[in-house]
Structures are given as C-alpha cells and as structure tokens.
Design a protein around this motif. Structure first.
Motif, PDB file in Angstrom:
ATOM      1  N   ASP A  33       0.830  -1.207   0.000  1.00  0.00           N
ATOM      2  CA  ASP A  33       0.000   0.000   0.000  1.00  0.00           C
ATOM      3  C   ASP A  33       0.864   1.256   0.000  1.00  0.00           C
ATOM      4  OD1 ASP A  33      -2.285  -1.497  -0.001  1.00  0.00           O
ATOM      5  OD2 ASP A  33      -2.695  -1.275   2.148  1.00  0.00           O
ATOM      6  N   ARG A  34       1.939   1.226   0.772  1.00  0.00           N
ATOM      7  CA  ARG A  34       2.803   2.406   0.908  1.00  0.00           C
ATOM      8  C   ARG A  34       3.749   2.539  -0.285  1.00  0.00           C
ATOM      9  NH1 ARG A  34       5.086   6.693   1.893  1.00  0.00           N
ATOM     10  NH2 ARG A  34       5.834   7.404   3.943  1.00  0.00           N
ATOM     11  N   PHE A  35       4.274   1.404  -0.741  1.00  0.00           N
ATOM     12  CA  PHE A  35       5.265   1.408  -1.825  1.00  0.00           C
ATOM     13  C   PHE A  35       4.943   0.291  -2.817  1.00  0.00           C
ATOM     14  CE2 PHE A  35       7.639   2.973   1.965  1.00  0.00           C
ATOM     15  CZ  PHE A  35       7.862   4.272   1.521  1.00  0.00           C
ATOM     16  N   PRO A  36       3.975   0.523  -3.698  1.00  0.00           N
ATOM     17  CA  PRO A  36       3.542  -0.538  -4.625  1.00  0.00           C
ATOM     18  C   PRO A  36       4.631  -1.020  -5.570  1.00  0.00           C
ATOM     19  CG  PRO A  36       2.539   1.592  -5.178  1.00  0.00           C
ATOM     20  CD  PRO A  36       3.176   1.753  -3.833  1.00  0.00           C
ATOM     21  N   GLN A  37       5.687  -0.223  -5.771  1.00  0.00           N
ATOM     22  CA  GLN A  37       6.765  -0.661  -6.670  1.00  0.00           C
ATOM     23  C   GLN A  37       7.513  -1.878  -6.131  1.00  0.00           C
ATOM     24  OE1 GLN A  37       6.600   2.092  -4.670  1.00  0.00           O
ATOM     25  NE2 GLN A  37       8.359   3.398  -5.127  1.00  0.00           N
ATOM     26  N   PHE A  38       7.338  -2.187  -4.845  1.00  0.00           N
ATOM     27  CA  PHE A  38       8.021  -3.335  -4.261  1.00  0.00           C
ATOM     28  C   PHE A  38       7.112  -4.564  -4.136  1.00  0.00           C
ATOM     29  CE2 PHE A  38      10.385   0.354  -2.517  1.00  0.00           C
ATOM     30  CZ  PHE A  38      11.621   0.074  -3.096  1.00  0.00           C
ATOM     31  N   LYS A  39       6.007  -4.577  -4.874  1.00  0.00           N
ATOM     32  CA  LYS A  39       5.049  -5.684  -4.779  1.00  0.00           C
ATOM     33  C   LYS A  39       5.700  -7.023  -5.084  1.00  0.00           C
ATOM     34  CE  LYS A  39       0.599  -7.334  -6.544  1.00  0.00           C
ATOM     35  NZ  LYS A  39      -0.555  -7.045  -7.437  1.00  0.00           N
ATOM     36  N   ASP A  40       6.507  -7.081  -6.140  1.00  0.00           N
ATOM     37  CA  ASP A  40       7.154  -8.349  -6.495  1.00  0.00           C
ATOM     38  C   ASP A  40       8.084  -8.814  -5.389  1.00  0.00           C
ATOM     39  OD1 ASP A  40       6.097  -8.827  -9.155  1.00  0.00           O
ATOM     40  OD2 ASP A  40       7.252  -7.071  -9.786  1.00  0.00           O
ATOM     41  N   GLY A  41       8.859  -7.905  -4.840  1.00  0.00           N
ATOM     42  CA  GLY A  41       9.756  -8.261  -3.757  1.00  0.00           C
ATOM     43  C   GLY A  41       9.004  -8.757  -2.540  1.00  0.00           C
ATOM     44  N   VAL A  42       7.909  -8.086  -2.213  1.00  0.00           N
ATOM     45  CA  VAL A  42       7.093  -8.498  -1.072  1.00  0.00           C
ATOM     46  C   VAL A  42       6.533  -9.897  -1.299  1.00  0.00           C
ATOM     47  CG1 VAL A  42       4.967  -8.021   0.204  1.00  0.00           C
ATOM     48  CG2 VAL A  42       6.511  -6.150  -0.379  1.00  0.00           C
ATOM     49  N   ASN A  43       6.019 -10.141  -2.502  1.00  0.00           N
ATOM     50  CA  ASN A  43       5.434 -11.449  -2.807  1.00  0.00           C
ATOM     51  C   ASN A  43       6.484 -12.561  -2.812  1.00  0.00           C
ATOM     52  OD1 ASN A  43       2.860 -10.392  -3.024  1.00  0.00           O
ATOM     53  ND2 ASN A  43       2.993 -10.088  -5.234  1.00  0.00           N
ATOM     54  N   ASN A  44       7.743 -12.179  -2.935  1.00  0.00           N
ATOM     55  CA  ASN A  44       8.826 -13.167  -2.918  1.00  0.00           C
ATOM     56  C   ASN A  44       9.554 -13.211  -1.576  1.00  0.00           C
ATOM     57  OD1 ASN A  44       9.036 -14.577  -5.550  1.00  0.00           O
ATOM     58  ND2 ASN A  44       9.147 -12.500  -6.351  1.00  0.00           N
ATOM     59  N   GLY A  45       8.855 -12.722  -0.532  1.00  0.00           N
ATOM     60  CA  GLY A  45       9.358 -12.953   0.817  1.00  0.00           C
ATOM     61  C   GLY A  45       9.916 -11.767   1.566  1.00  0.00           C
ATOM     62  N   PHE A  46      10.117 -10.627   0.895  1.00  0.00           N
ATOM     63  CA  PHE A  46      10.608  -9.432   1.590  1.00  0.00           C
ATOM     64  C   PHE A  46       9.391  -8.683   2.131  1.00  0.00           C
ATOM     65  CE2 PHE A  46      13.728 -10.648  -1.568  1.00  0.00           C
ATOM     66  CZ  PHE A  46      14.916 -10.597  -0.865  1.00  0.00           C
ATOM     67  N   ASN A  47       8.829  -9.173   3.220  1.00  0.00           N
ATOM     68  CA  ASN A  47       7.453  -8.834   3.559  1.00  0.00           C
ATOM     69  C   ASN A  47       7.258  -8.155   4.911  1.00  0.00           C
ATOM     70  OD1 ASN A  47       8.034 -11.054   5.143  1.00  0.00           O
ATOM     71  ND2 ASN A  47       6.661 -12.454   4.048  1.00  0.00           N
ATOM     72  N   ILE A  48       8.317  -7.604   5.467  1.00  0.00           N
ATOM     73  CA  ILE A  48       8.200  -6.802   6.683  1.00  0.00           C
ATOM     74  C   ILE A  48       9.296  -5.749   6.624  1.00  0.00           C
ATOM     75  CG2 ILE A  48       9.699  -8.344   8.012  1.00  0.00           C
ATOM     76  CD1 ILE A  48       8.091  -7.659  10.505  1.00  0.00           C
ATOM     77  N   GLY A  49       9.040  -4.593   7.239  1.00  0.00           N
ATOM     78  CA  GLY A  49      10.074  -3.571   7.184  1.00  0.00           C
ATOM     79  C   GLY A  49       9.691  -2.318   7.946  1.00  0.00           C
TER      80      GLY A  49
END
Length: 445
Positions: free
Chosen positions: A132-148
């Motif tokens: 929601d805050r940074f949609p450009q990182f959607k792929d990274g989030v979906n591949n496990g980079f999911n907290i920050g």
C-alpha cells in the motif's frame, strides 16, 4: 602556523582540510593523484546512502544525526548557487524477509527510539502495508521481503557533487591543492633525519614538500602506501546501473525511498532513479581482492583498466536477486558497472589515528563502505586526532592491535561472513565478465 599536508582529496581528506581551514593556526595543503573528484574514488558516485540505522553501533548513529543539519545547510548553499540539492530526504526503507526483522534491524530500532528519534520510524509489519505504501516493491514483497520499516529522516546524497561542493568550500577557505599527475601523487614519506620521523612527502615528480604533520586520507589506497599491519584492506564491491524508462522509471522515481533488501542477509541495496534515469543497485558484502606481489590488495579501477566490469559471481548473484526483487530488470541490459573500492578495516570501525611507527603521521581511513554520509562533519573529529583531543569518536577509531585472523565485518554486511575472492584469479567465478554478458539474455548464467 602549523603546516599540514593531507594526501587524498576524497571524503575524509576534504572534510579534514575544511575543518582545519576554519582555524588560522593551520596552513593546509591537499595532494591528490587526480583532479578532484577523482573518477575512481569510492566517493565519486551518483549516490550514497545517508542513514543512521546502525544496530548497536550507536556512535555512528549519533554522528549521522550530527551530520544531517550540515547536509541541510549544504542544500541551502547549493540553492543560493542555483544548483540542485545534495541531500535528498526520501527515507530509507529497511526490508526484511519471512515476516521477521533481522537482529541488526531490531537493534537499530531500539537504539533510534532510545535516542529520541522514534518519530521518524514508520513500521510496515504486514505485506499489505508495504505494498500500500510502496507498490513498486510488490514483487519483492510477494517473494518474501514482507516486513520492514521506513526511516523517514534518511535518504541519499549525490556524492560526486557533494565532494565538489566541499572542494569549493575548501578553496574559499584558502586550502592549497596540488592535483593530477606526478605532482599530486605521493611517492614516499619524507623522513630525512630518521626512518620514523615524517617531515613531509615526496611526490612523483621528485619534489620534496615539507610539513609539520602529514595526514594520509587515501581510502582504499592506504595499505598500498604505508604498512597498516593488516588493519585495513582494499575490497571491491559490485555496483551496477540500469537506464530506466517508461513504467519502471515512474515507479522508482524521486518519490521512491532508498531500499535495503534484508541487507544483513542478502547484501543488496538500491536507490531511486536519478534525474538522468539511472537506477543504481549495489552489494555490501565481504567483497573482492586484487593483491600485489607482496599480497597487499590494491584497487583495480577503470582509470587504469578502462574495460573492467564486475566478477561473474557478482553478476550471477545480482541477476538472481533481481529476478525476485525487481523482475522487470531481468530483461534489461546493465548500462554501467564497476567495482567500488572500500577501505575495509579489520572490525568495520574507522581508523583515525597517529601511526605507531611514525611521528607526525596521521592515518584517516577505514571507511568500510559507510563513510560518505559523514562528509560534512567527520573532519572535525579527524582534526581532534591531529590536535590530540580525546573524544568518544577518537577513542573508537584509535589504532588497534589486532591480528588479521580477528577480522570481522560490520553487522550490516551480507551474513557478516568473511569470504573474499581474488578477481582475475584461477577461479572462473572471479573473472571479469565481458560487455556482452551485461546484456539481458546473453549472460552465461
């Protein structure tokens, strides 16, 4: 008046020259083998991270907090000159994987809050909150980079322009410069009365330049000039650029934060796209060596080897990571790459000290890949060493009696594992890749 010769016109050298120039007590000379900013210096780059996330190392956290007002002042000075800002407060997004912070990030958050800066932290504890805050990182989030978390006080600096700015400030303060060619290159220390009594330097043209004190601020070149007892070593770190356009450029524009993708575990970080459309991505790990015949590692740069690229192992790791984190880059050519040469200290701390085997010689080195953010203010602490004033900083950066076997990396390095390959060595993984291999789909990965 005390004459001080500073050898090296990068971050540490210029900051020291400026700090000394503010006192009428000093006559300051800076020597550099190239015109400033030197094209192969670590500080000559399109951007560097400005962060105060330092795990338990709160001394650097405090030093960054002290630097931030100076960066804002630099921006005001640039605005008055009709030039773009040097410091861009985009925030620094510290991402972790598998739903939990690394120990480094946990400690950073604790120290930042204890220092009274909790208000600059925005935690993103779910995958959805990051997207929601940074949609450009959607792929990274979906591949496990999911907290920050986002440190809103941080960002990046245009490092080459910052060096130019500090150089101008030094010139205005009356600092003398000898740059370029043999006349600016140190050939040896000048010790006419005894081997350990430094009375100046000898330059490549054979001329003697006397001084009361000599400061070596040579970055990754330090150990190649004076015996540093294995306390520092030159290591190359892979950096690449992509020339972006279209949707990718829009997504990672100036409103994007600096990002660290579980840096203490993966080693990867990156920046918003700059005004020229360049997206820089780098690695922060144990790095590569290029040893001389005496086994001292020295920088191998594109000034002497214009066609140099990065090792095959670095390219493989980079492409594999980006396939998960920013998949659109997989189909893109790498437009530029280099090895950025750190002066890694034996323990990740700076080394700013009188050299124990020489009188009147101060070494200001050991950047360990995290020095540029301190360009505006580290010179004042180096001046304290020159003047014999003890501070928390000078105590931490004093000469250490450590053996090479005791080497450890800072907490933000990839796994903090010490594994340094020798570039152009017998291992195929250590060869420098060809220009064709930087093109999408043509690399032998």
């Amino acid at each position: 008046m005390t004459k001080v010769i500073i050898v090296g016109g990068g971050c540490f050298g210029l900051s020291t020259a400026y700090a000394l120039s503010l006192s009428e007590e000093y006559e300051v000379w800076v020597f550099d083998r190239q015109q400033i900013p030197a094209p192969d210096a670590a500080s000559t780059d399109i951007n560097k991270i400005v962060r105060f996330d330092y795990g338990n190392d709160d001394i650097y956290m405090r030093l960054t907090m002290e630097a931030l007002p100076y960066w804002q002042q630099f921006n005001k000075e640039r605005a008055e000159q009709g030039e773009e800002p040097l410091f861009h407060q985009t925030g620094v997004l510290m991402m972790s994987s598998n739903g939990s912070y690394s120990e480094f990030e946990k400690r950073s958050l604790k120290k930042i809050r204890e220092a009274g800066y909790g208000h600059v932290i925005e935690e993103l504890l779910t995958p959805e909150s990051i997207i929601d805050r940074f949609p450009q990182f959607k792929d990274g989030v979906n591949n496990g980079f999911n907290i920050g978390y986002l440190n809103k006080a941080g960002g990046w600096c245009n490092s080459a322009e910052a060096v130019k700015h500090m150089y101008k400030k030094c010139v205005e303060q009356g600092v003398h410069f000898v740059a370029g060619g043999d006349q600016g290159t140190i050939a040896s220390l000048y010790c006419p009365t005894s081997a350990g009594n430094v009375e100046g330097i000898v330059t490549g043209d054979g001329k003697v330049h006397v001084a009361d004190k000599v400061v070596l601020a040579l970055g990754a070149w330090t150990a190649g000039v004076v015996d540093m007892k294995d306390l520092v070593v030159a290591t190359g770190q892979a950096v690449v650029h992509f020339q972006t356009k279209g949707a990718l450029r829009e997504q990672f524009d100036k409103n994007c934060p600096v990002w660290c993708a579980d840096l203490s575990r993966t080693g990867f970080y990156g920046f918003p796209v700059n005004a020229d459309g360049k997206m820089k991505i780098g690695t922060h790990n144990s790095g590569y060596l290029w040893p001389r015949e005496d086994s001292v590692s020295i920088p191998r740069t594109q000034v002497a080897f214009s066609s140099d690229t990065i090792p095959l192992s670095a390219l493989k790791q980079l492409r594999t990571f980006l396939n998960k984190f920013i998949p659109p880059t997989v189909s893109m050519d790498i437009s530029y790459c280099r090895l950025c040469w750190y002066c890694d200290s034996i323990d990740g701390d700076f080394l700013v000290s009188n050299h124990p085997e020489y009188s009147n010689l101060i070494v200001a080195t050991g950047d360990s890949g995290h020095g540029m953010k301190f360009l505006p203010n580290i010179g004042f602490q180096i001046r304290n060493v020159i003047e014999g004033i003890s501070t928390d900083y000078t105590k931490k950066w004093a000469w250490r009696n450590l053996d090479a076997s005791e080497t450890k990396l800072d907490g933000l390095r990839q796994g903090s594992a010490l594994s340094r390959g020798i570039i152009q060595g017998p291992d195929e993984e250590m060869r420098l890749v060809s220009a064709d291999e930087l093109c999408a789909g043509r690399a032998s990965l």
